[in-house]
Design a protein around this motif. Sequence first.
Motif, short mmCIF file in Angstrom:
data_model
loop_
_atom_site.label_atom_id
_atom_site.label_comp_id
_atom_site.label_asym_id
_atom_site.label_seq_id
_atom_site.Cartn_x
_atom_site.Cartn_y
_atom_site.Cartn_z
N ALA A 17 0.75 -1.16 0.04
CA ALA A 17 -0.05 0.12 -0.02
C ALA A 17 0.93 1.26 -0.02
CB ALA A 17 -1.03 0.14 1.12
N LEU A 18 2.19 1.14 0.15
CA LEU A 18 2.88 2.30 0.20
C LEU A 18 3.37 2.78 -1.53
CD1 LEU A 18 5.92 1.09 2.82
CD2 LEU A 18 3.90 2.71 3.19
N PRO A 19 3.60 4.09 -1.49
CA PRO A 19 4.10 4.30 -2.80
C PRO A 19 5.23 3.67 -3.19
CG PRO A 19 3.95 6.18 -1.20
CD PRO A 19 3.80 5.21 -0.46
N GLU A 20 5.43 3.36 -4.40
CA GLU A 20 6.44 2.57 -4.99
C GLU A 20 7.81 2.90 -4.72
OE1 GLU A 20 6.46 1.49 -9.25
OE2 GLU A 20 4.54 0.69 -9.13
N SER A 21 8.09 4.11 -4.75
CA SER A 21 9.66 4.63 -4.47
C SER A 21 9.88 4.13 -2.77
CB SER A 21 9.54 6.05 -4.42
OG SER A 21 8.72 6.73 -3.67
N GLU A 22 8.78 4.31 -1.80
CA GLU A 22 9.11 3.81 -0.46
C GLU A 22 9.27 2.24 -0.51
OE1 GLU A 22 6.80 5.24 2.70
OE2 GLU A 22 6.03 7.12 1.56
N GLN A 23 8.42 1.72 -1.24
CA GLN A 23 8.45 0.01 -1.11
C GLN A 23 9.86 -0.37 -1.64
OE1 GLN A 23 5.36 -2.19 -3.21
NE2 GLN A 23 3.85 -0.49 -3.06
N ALA A 24 10.24 0.57 -2.66
CA ALA A 24 11.63 -0.08 -3.17
C ALA A 24 12.94 0.30 -2.41
CB ALA A 24 12.11 0.57 -4.58
N ALA A 25 12.63 1.15 -1.48
CA ALA A 25 13.75 1.62 -0.51
C ALA A 25 13.89 0.54 0.70
CB ALA A 25 13.25 3.24 0.17
N LEU A 26 12.84 0.02 0.98
CA LEU A 26 12.96 -1.10 2.14
C LEU A 26 13.86 -2.41 1.65
CD1 LEU A 26 9.21 -1.02 3.16
CD2 LEU A 26 10.97 0.16 4.12
N PRO A 27 14.27 -2.94 2.94
CA PRO A 27 15.06 -4.14 2.58
C PRO A 27 14.15 -5.33 2.17
CG PRO A 27 15.47 -3.09 5.05
CD PRO A 27 14.31 -2.61 4.27
N VAL A 28 15.00 -6.28 1.36
CA VAL A 28 14.10 -7.38 0.84
C VAL A 28 13.96 -8.42 2.24
CG1 VAL A 28 14.82 -9.55 -0.31
CG2 VAL A 28 15.40 -7.29 -1.23
N ARG A 29 12.90 -8.74 2.22
CA ARG A 29 12.57 -9.85 3.42
C ARG A 29 12.81 -10.99 3.08
NH1 ARG A 29 10.51 -5.28 1.64
NH2 ARG A 29 8.28 -6.42 0.73
N VAL A 30 13.23 -11.93 4.09
CA VAL A 30 13.76 -13.31 3.80
C VAL A 30 13.01 -14.02 4.96
CG1 VAL A 30 15.48 -15.21 3.63
CG2 VAL A 30 15.64 -12.99 2.45
N LEU A 31 12.38 -15.00 4.70
CA LEU A 31 11.52 -16.06 5.97
C LEU A 31 12.65 -16.87 6.54
CD1 LEU A 31 8.08 -16.90 4.47
CD2 LEU A 31 8.71 -15.63 6.69
#
Length: 240
Positions: free
Chosen positions: A70-84
Motif C-alpha cells: 500500500a506504500l508508494p512504489e519509491s518507498e517500497q523499493a527503499a525497504l530491505p528485501v524480506r527473507v523468511l
Amino acid sequence: MTDLHTHILPGMDDGARSVEISLAMLREEAAQGVDAVTLTPHYYRDRESSGSFLSRRAQAVETLESAIAALPESEQAALPVRVLAAEVAWVPNLVDCSNLRALCYQGTDAFLLELPMQPWYDGLFSQLYDLINVTGLTPIIAHIDRYWSSQKPQRLSELYALGLPMQLSAEALLRFPTRGRALKALQSGQVQYLMSDCHSMNSRKPNLAPALAVVGKRLGDAAMRRCAAQTDEMLREYAL
Ligand SMILES: [Fe+2]
C-alpha cells in the motif's frame, strides 16, 4: 548487508506489536544500510505445533506485505528485501520436529537456533550432534554473547568444538562489559555473523550500523567491511 536476526514480523512474538512498528523497523534498517532482513520470529516447540506456528507466520507475512504494497512504489523499493526464517528454541528431542526444514532460512539448509539460558546439561551436545546428522541441517547459534556469562567455560568450549556457525548480537559491541570479548571473537573468526536481534523501535531497535562503527574504529575499515559482507555471505553459503 543482511540483518540475519530480527523480530520485525507483526504480532508474532515479543517483537513488533503492530504493522506500523514493523514498517518503522524496516525503514530504520534501510537507513542503516541494511538491504535484506531475515524475519526470525521465536518458535517454541514445547508451546505450539510447527504447523500452527507456520500458519501464524504466513498470516503475519501477509499483513506486513499488504501494508508494504500500500506504500508508494519509491518507498517500497527503499525497504530491505524480506527473507523468511525462524528463531528455533532448543527443546529436548528437537530432531523429532517434522517441519524443521520449513523453519530454515528460506532457500537454505540452515536455521537459527536459540540455546537455553539455563545451564547446559549433559547430553545436550550429543543430541545436537545427532540432529545435525539425522536432518543434514546446519544450526546457526544465535546470540553467543548471551551465554558468555550464563554458561560454564567448559560448556562453551564443548559448543565451540562442534564448529557450528555463530551469531553475535550488535549489542555486545555497544556495551562496554562485553565489547572487548566481542571484538576478539569477531577478529579471531570464532563468531562469524553480526546481527541486531531487534524487537522494537525502543530499547531493542535495529542497531547494526552503530555496532559496525565500533568494529571500524577498533579493528579498522577492512574488518568492518568484511563483517558487513559476511552477513550477506551466510545466505549464499547455505543455499540449497
Ligand atoms: Fe531473537
